[in-house]
Scaffold this active site. Structure first.
Site, PDB file in Angstrom:
ATOM      1  N   HIS A  19       0.835  -1.207   0.000  1.00  0.00           N
ATOM      2  CA  HIS A  19       0.000   0.000   0.000  1.00  0.00           C
ATOM      3  C   HIS A  19       0.874   1.264   0.000  1.00  0.00           C
ATOM      4  O   HIS A  19       0.587   2.232  -0.703  1.00  0.00           O
ATOM      5  CB  HIS A  19      -0.901   0.037   1.252  1.00  0.00           C
ATOM      6  N   LYS A  43     -14.983  -9.088   4.318  1.00  0.00           N
ATOM      7  CA  LYS A  43     -13.789  -9.295   5.145  1.00  0.00           C
ATOM      8  C   LYS A  43     -14.043  -9.017   6.627  1.00  0.00           C
ATOM      9  O   LYS A  43     -14.732  -8.058   6.961  1.00  0.00           O
ATOM     10  CB  LYS A  43     -12.663  -8.376   4.655  1.00  0.00           C
ATOM     11  N   ARG A  92      -1.612  -6.526  -8.245  1.00  0.00           N
ATOM     12  CA  ARG A  92      -0.471  -7.422  -8.003  1.00  0.00           C
ATOM     13  C   ARG A  92      -0.464  -8.458  -9.120  1.00  0.00           C
ATOM     14  O   ARG A  92      -0.249  -8.138 -10.266  1.00  0.00           O
ATOM     15  CB  ARG A  92      -0.584  -8.059  -6.613  1.00  0.00           C
ATOM     16  N   SER A 130      -2.659  -8.051   2.852  1.00  0.00           N
ATOM     17  CA  SER A 130      -2.979  -7.927   4.289  1.00  0.00           C
ATOM     18  C   SER A 130      -3.420  -9.277   4.855  1.00  0.00           C
ATOM     19  O   SER A 130      -3.028  -9.672   5.954  1.00  0.00           O
ATOM     20  CB  SER A 130      -4.103  -6.916   4.490  1.00  0.00           C
TER      21      SER A 130
HETATM   22  O1  PNS Z   1      -8.843  -3.531   0.047  1.00  0.00           O
HETATM   23  P1  PNS Z   1     -10.090  -4.122  -0.539  1.00  0.00           P
HETATM   24  O2  PNS Z   1     -10.850  -4.899   0.524  1.00  0.00           O
HETATM   25  O3  PNS Z   1      -9.840  -4.941  -1.766  1.00  0.00           O
HETATM   26  O4  PNS Z   1     -11.021  -2.876  -0.972  1.00  0.00           O
HETATM   27  C1  PNS Z   1     -12.316  -3.080  -1.492  1.00  0.00           C
HETATM   28  C2  PNS Z   1     -13.131  -1.784  -1.391  1.00  0.00           C
HETATM   29  C3  PNS Z   1     -13.189  -1.338   0.065  1.00  0.00           C
HETATM   30  C4  PNS Z   1     -12.460  -0.713  -2.233  1.00  0.00           C
HETATM   31  C5  PNS Z   1     -14.566  -2.082  -1.930  1.00  0.00           C
HETATM   32  O5  PNS Z   1     -15.126  -3.137  -1.189  1.00  0.00           O
HETATM   33  C6  PNS Z   1     -15.453  -0.842  -1.856  1.00  0.00           C
HETATM   34  O6  PNS Z   1     -15.349   0.025  -2.683  1.00  0.00           O
HETATM   35  N1  PNS Z   1     -16.317  -0.779  -0.815  1.00  0.00           N
HETATM   36  C7  PNS Z   1     -17.190   0.332  -0.630  1.00  0.00           C
HETATM   37  C8  PNS Z   1     -18.652  -0.020  -1.010  1.00  0.00           C
HETATM   38  C9  PNS Z   1     -18.859   0.091  -2.501  1.00  0.00           C
HETATM   39  O7  PNS Z   1     -18.760   1.142  -3.104  1.00  0.00           O
HETATM   40  N2  PNS Z   1     -19.154  -1.061  -3.106  1.00  0.00           N
HETATM   41  C10 PNS Z   1     -19.360  -1.158  -4.530  1.00  0.00           C
HETATM   42  C11 PNS Z   1     -18.020  -1.278  -5.236  1.00  0.00           C
HETATM   43  S1  PNS Z   1     -18.178  -2.168  -6.686  1.00  0.00           S
END
Ligand code: PNS
Length: 163
Positions: A19, A43, A92, A130
């Site tokens: 990150h 998660k 990645r 993570s």
């Molecule tokens: O680090 P991650 O868990 O891969 O991040 C995923 C994240 C938090 C970016 C995604 O789950 C997200 O955008 N969550 C917010 C809710 C949302 O907008 N969902 C629709 C996205 S398609």
């Protein structure tokens, strides 16, 4: 010209050196990076969102170009609220692609004006996630060099409190 703001969303549970690599490289292209600690319903967290935010703040202490907020809601709504120029995500290995592609397409449907930019994580971080770092830590493995020192210390404290 107004400041160019990159929104860097994620779970950051916890922040890894992967990150950090994406944030540092984003700062080359953007004036500000806003790290958005968001809820990923898929998660279960080791740290609370506020604890995760504090760890990112500790890593970027003294750098006014990196700010951190916790947000519970749709990413596109937050991006609009903050007037983000773009969303930044790290890529990645190949397995990230499908997940990222789906999210990007959904976000684009919701907010066609908002672009998502991907950066390939540096080679030394391409396997760092993570989830894996937490797993190694839980089973007593060595995770130094995968996360910032302040995060490693917080992880040790968290695991010790559980024993
Ligand atoms: O680090 P991650 O868990 O891969 O991040 C995923 C994240 C938090 C970016 C995604 O789950 C997200 O955008 N969550 C917010 C809710 C949302 O907008 N969902 C629709 C996205 S398609």
């Amino acid at each position: 010209m107004t400041d160019r703001l990159a929104l860097y969303p994620g779970s950051f549970d916890p922040m890894t050196l992967g990150h950090v690599n994406i944030i540092d490289r984003s700062l080359v292209h953007f004036d500000q990076v806003l790290v958005a600690i968001m809820n990923n319903p898929a998660k279960v967290g080791m740290f609370s969102p506020e604890e995760r935010a504090d760890l990112v703040r500790a890593v970027y202490d003294g750098n006014p170009r990196v700010t951190v907020e916790v947000f519970d809601g749709l990413l596109v709504d937050f991006a609009r609220e903050r007037n983000a120029t773009a969303v930044v995500r790290g890529l990645r290995a190949v397995q990230d692609f499908e997940y990222e592609f789906q999210m990007t397409m959904m976000n684009r449907r919701l907010a066609p004006e908002l672009d998502t930019l991907f950066m390939m994580t540096d080679a030394e971080h391409f396997y760092v996630a993570s989830r894996l770092v937490k797993e190694v830590a839980r089973f007593g493995g060595d995770f130094d060099g995968l996360v910032p020192d302040v995060v490693a210390t917080a992880m040790r404290a968290k695991l010790a409190a559980k024993d």
